[in-house]
Design a protein around this motif. Structure first.
Motif, short mmCIF file in Angstrom:
data_model
loop_
_atom_site.label_atom_id
_atom_site.label_comp_id
_atom_site.label_asym_id
_atom_site.label_seq_id
_atom_site.Cartn_x
_atom_site.Cartn_y
_atom_site.Cartn_z
N ASN A 13 1.07 -33.93 29.83
CA ASN A 13 1.35 -33.82 28.39
C ASN A 13 1.49 -35.21 27.78
OD1 ASN A 13 1.38 -30.98 28.51
ND2 ASN A 13 3.54 -30.97 29.06
N ARG A 14 0.50 -36.02 28.03
CA ARG A 14 0.55 -37.46 27.78
C ARG A 14 0.95 -37.84 26.35
NH1 ARG A 14 -5.13 -39.66 29.69
NH2 ARG A 14 -5.70 -38.45 27.88
N GLN A 16 2.30 -36.05 23.93
CA GLN A 16 3.62 -35.53 23.59
C GLN A 16 4.72 -36.38 24.22
OE1 GLN A 16 4.20 -31.34 24.52
NE2 GLN A 16 6.33 -31.75 25.07
N ASN A 17 4.60 -36.69 25.50
CA ASN A 17 5.65 -37.45 26.19
C ASN A 17 5.71 -38.91 25.75
OD1 ASN A 17 6.87 -35.40 27.78
ND2 ASN A 17 5.05 -35.39 29.06
N THR A 90 5.61 -36.90 33.99
CA THR A 90 5.73 -36.55 32.58
C THR A 90 6.00 -37.82 31.79
OG1 THR A 90 8.08 -36.09 32.84
CG2 THR A 90 6.58 -34.21 32.99
#
Length: 173
Positions: A13-14, A16-17, A90
């Motif tokens: 979830n690159r 977003q994180n 994450t």
């Protein structure tokens, strides 16, 4: 007031994180100096590509307190510490430097060794602190990047929006 350079990376979830990390860092430390964001292959294991960048923060907190806050930001974004050392993340936030400190402080070795070996750390550091000198080798990050064999770990600059603004793309080398 100390200036710290932090490396950020995510391959789960690159976007977003990485956004959540920047938000949390801004909440804790105020204005950030943010490098361009790069995509790079996983190093040390087979996995999805990472997004990486480097952020500078200024703080009066001691290094142990900063390290604890960074671990909490990682945990808040799903980072599990019981997995393999070289595996998907994450969110990974590492302290690269704190001013010109050299040695082990609060269990953190400074400057972080990977500055000299990983393109995904050195290039974004050279982008935001080109004239800053590595405290051990005494050469600027810009010079170290110009001497680095970038074919060993190819990077690709990616467009990244944070708070409605496009983070800068790197100047061509």
């Amino acid at each position: 007031m100390s200036r710290l350079y932090l490396s950020l990376g995510s391959n789960i979830n690159r976007y977003q994180n990485m956004t959540a990390a920047l938000d949390a860092l801004a909440d804790h430390y105020g204005e950030l100096l943010i490098s361009p964001v790069y995509e790079s292959a996983a190093v040390g294991f087979s996995g999805d590509a990472f997004l990486n960048n480097v952020v500078a923060i200024d703080t009066d907190l001691n290094l142990a307190a900063v390290a604890a806050q960074l671990k909490q930001i990682e945990a808040d974004n799903g980072r599990l510490r019981n997995g393999e050392k070289f595996s998907g993340r994450t969110l990974d936030i590492d302290i690269l430097t704190c001013d010109d400190w050299v040695g082990n402080f609060a269990g953190i070795e400074l400057p972080r060794e990977e500055i000299l070996y990983n393109a995904y750390v050195l290039k974004p550091l050279a982008d935001i602190a080109p004239l800053q000198c590595h405290p051990l080798v005494g050469r600027s990050y810009q010079q170290l990047w110009s001497e680095y064999d970038a074919s060993r770990q190819p990077l690709r600059a990616v467009e990244f929006r944070w708070h409605q603004r496009l983070l800068p793309l790197p100047e061509s080398d």
